[in-house]
Design a protein around this motif. Sequence first.
Motif, PDB file in Angstrom:
ATOM      1  N   UNK A 106      34.742  49.890  37.352  1.00 18.13           N
ATOM      2  CA  UNK A 106      34.828  48.428  37.342  1.00 18.13           C
ATOM      3  C   UNK A 106      36.066  47.928  36.603  1.00 18.13           C
ATOM      4  N   UNK A 107      36.191  48.339  35.344  1.00 14.42           N
ATOM      5  CA  UNK A 107      37.301  47.873  34.516  1.00 14.42           C
ATOM      6  C   UNK A 107      37.589  48.911  33.448  1.00 14.42           C
ATOM      7  N   UNK A 108      38.699  48.727  32.760  1.00 16.67           N
ATOM      8  CA  UNK A 108      39.061  49.629  31.677  1.00 16.67           C
ATOM      9  C   UNK A 108      39.599  48.802  30.508  1.00 16.67           C
ATOM     10  N   UNK A 109      39.234  49.224  29.308  1.00 15.85           N
ATOM     11  CA  UNK A 109      39.820  48.669  28.089  1.00 15.85           C
ATOM     12  C   UNK A 109      40.783  49.728  27.578  1.00 15.85           C
ATOM     13  N   UNK A 110      42.057  49.362  27.454  1.00 13.87           N
ATOM     14  CA  UNK A 110      43.093  50.308  27.016  1.00 13.87           C
ATOM     15  C   UNK A 110      43.627  49.906  25.647  1.00 13.87           C
ATOM     16  N   UNK A 111      43.924  50.918  24.879  1.00 16.79           N
ATOM     17  CA  UNK A 111      44.556  50.700  23.581  1.00 16.79           C
ATOM     18  C   UNK A 111      46.065  50.774  23.780  1.00 16.79           C
ATOM     19  N   UNK A 112      46.769  49.764  23.307  1.00 19.25           N
ATOM     20  CA  UNK A 112      48.225  49.745  23.393  1.00 19.25           C
ATOM     21  C   UNK A 112      48.790  49.527  21.983  1.00 19.25           C
ATOM     22  N   UNK A 113      50.094  49.620  21.851  1.00 18.16           N
ATOM     23  CA  UNK A 113      50.738  49.381  20.559  1.00 18.16           C
ATOM     24  C   UNK A 113      50.480  47.956  20.075  1.00 18.16           C
ATOM     25  N   UNK A 114      50.348  47.017  21.014  1.00 14.61           N
ATOM     26  CA  UNK A 114      50.134  45.606  20.672  1.00 14.61           C
ATOM     27  C   UNK A 114      48.661  45.259  20.462  1.00 14.61           C
ATOM     28  N   UNK A 115      47.751  46.180  20.777  1.00  8.24           N
ATOM     29  CA  UNK A 115      46.309  45.926  20.671  1.00  8.24           C
ATOM     30  C   UNK A 115      45.605  46.343  21.941  1.00  8.24           C
ATOM     31  N   UNK A 116      44.364  45.933  22.094  1.00  4.35           N
ATOM     32  CA  UNK A 116      43.570  46.311  23.269  1.00  4.35           C
ATOM     33  C   UNK A 116      43.831  45.347  24.426  1.00  4.35           C
ATOM     34  N   UNK A 117      43.787  45.901  25.642  1.00  9.19           N
ATOM     35  CA  UNK A 117      43.919  45.087  26.850  1.00  9.19           C
ATOM     36  C   UNK A 117      42.778  45.436  27.796  1.00  9.19           C
ATOM     37  N   UNK A 119      41.670  45.565  31.936  1.00  9.45           N
ATOM     38  CA  UNK A 119      42.207  45.638  33.294  1.00  9.45           C
ATOM     39  C   UNK A 119      41.045  45.768  34.271  1.00  9.45           C
ATOM     40  N   UNK A 120      40.971  44.886  35.263  1.00 10.74           N
ATOM     41  CA  UNK A 120      40.014  45.040  36.356  1.00 10.74           C
ATOM     42  C   UNK A 120      40.588  46.097  37.305  1.00 10.74           C
ATOM     43  N   UNK A 121      39.756  47.035  37.721  1.00 13.09           N
ATOM     44  CA  UNK A 121      40.212  48.139  38.568  1.00 13.09           C
ATOM     45  C   UNK A 121      39.945  47.889  40.050  1.00 13.09           C
ATOM     46  N   UNK A 122      40.019  46.644  40.472  1.00 15.09           N
ATOM     47  CA  UNK A 122      39.760  46.318  41.871  1.00 15.09           C
ATOM     48  C   UNK A 122      38.278  46.338  42.190  1.00 15.09           C
ATOM     49  N   UNK A 123      37.461  45.949  41.238  1.00 15.72           N
ATOM     50  CA  UNK A 123      36.005  45.973  41.404  1.00 15.72           C
ATOM     51  C   UNK A 123      35.554  45.036  42.519  1.00 15.72           C
ATOM     52  N   UNK A 124      34.401  45.356  43.103  1.00 19.64           N
ATOM     53  CA  UNK A 124      33.863  44.550  44.209  1.00 19.64           C
ATOM     54  C   UNK A 124      33.451  43.152  43.771  1.00 19.64           C
ATOM     55  N   UNK A 125      32.883  43.029  42.565  1.00 16.60           N
ATOM     56  CA  UNK A 125      32.347  41.743  42.117  1.00 16.60           C
ATOM     57  C   UNK A 125      33.177  41.073  41.036  1.00 16.60           C
ATOM     58  N   UNK A 126      34.330  41.617  40.747  1.00 12.67           N
ATOM     59  CA  UNK A 126      35.276  40.976  39.856  1.00 12.67           C
ATOM     60  C   UNK A 126      34.970  41.093  38.375  1.00 12.67           C
ATOM     61  N   UNK A 127      35.997  40.760  37.597  1.00 10.75           N
ATOM     62  CA  UNK A 127      35.931  40.760  36.144  1.00 10.75           C
ATOM     63  C   UNK A 127      36.513  39.450  35.656  1.00 10.75           C
ATOM     64  N   UNK A 128      35.880  38.878  34.634  1.00  8.25           N
ATOM     65  CA  UNK A 128      36.387  37.653  34.007  1.00  8.25           C
ATOM     66  C   UNK A 128      36.592  37.908  32.521  1.00  8.25           C
ATOM     67  N   UNK A 129      37.576  37.247  31.961  1.00  7.14           N
ATOM     68  CA  UNK A 129      37.809  37.264  30.518  1.00  7.14           C
ATOM     69  C   UNK A 129      37.719  35.829  30.044  1.00  7.14           C
ATOM     70  N   UNK A 130      36.727  35.552  29.210  1.00  3.66           N
ATOM     71  CA  UNK A 130      36.472  34.184  28.736  1.00  3.66           C
ATOM     72  C   UNK A 130      36.353  33.212  29.914  1.00  3.66           C
ATOM     73  N   UNK A 131      35.613  33.634  30.931  1.00  4.09           N
ATOM     74  CA  UNK A 131      35.309  32.858  32.138  1.00  4.09           C
ATOM     75  C   UNK A 131      36.505  32.665  33.074  1.00  4.09           C
ATOM     76  N   UNK A 132      37.614  33.357  32.835  1.00  2.00           N
ATOM     77  CA  UNK A 132      38.781  33.295  33.714  1.00  2.00           C
ATOM     78  C   UNK A 132      38.854  34.570  34.548  1.00  2.00           C
ATOM     79  N   UNK A 133      38.825  34.447  35.884  1.00  2.00           N
ATOM     80  CA  UNK A 133      38.876  35.639  36.738  1.00  2.00           C
ATOM     81  C   UNK A 133      40.184  36.414  36.541  1.00  2.00           C
TER      82      UNK A 133
END
Length: 159
Positions: A106-117, A119-133
Amino acid sequence: MTWDDSFDDEPTPPDDAAETADLDTPASRPAGDSNDMLNDLRRQIADEDAAIPAGFIELFINGETEPLRLELEDQLLLGRFTERFRDVKGYLDLTAHFERGISRRHAVIRRTAAGAVLVDLGSSNGTCLNDNPLTPNKSYPLKNGDRITLGDLVIYVYM
């Protein structure tokens, strides 16, 4: 019988009712607000509790009673379990929430130098962050207290 001149047109509530009239009670809230209040309480508790150790992430999955504290080494894949993910390190199995529209990847949380991000992996039903698709395969920065929605499953993130 005598006429009582002290009669008011407006009824006066009993003293105890006057003191509690402004309290937020289940009966005074609109339907559906109980989850928001519960999540506000979780945020407050998370802010007051000891800090989450560096390199860890805490997820409050809506409907669960305890948070999940997970080490975020490189990434955390969110999805439903399949045999091919058996040996994948950093995989959160959400099969129990299948009916809420969770994809295998569905999605992945990645650790980067700037912090966590996130990413929606092209899921069928989508991913929202703070109600934003989210646009699939695009990184979105995560902040403490963010709300992730995978299909219909709500997860609050604390770092």
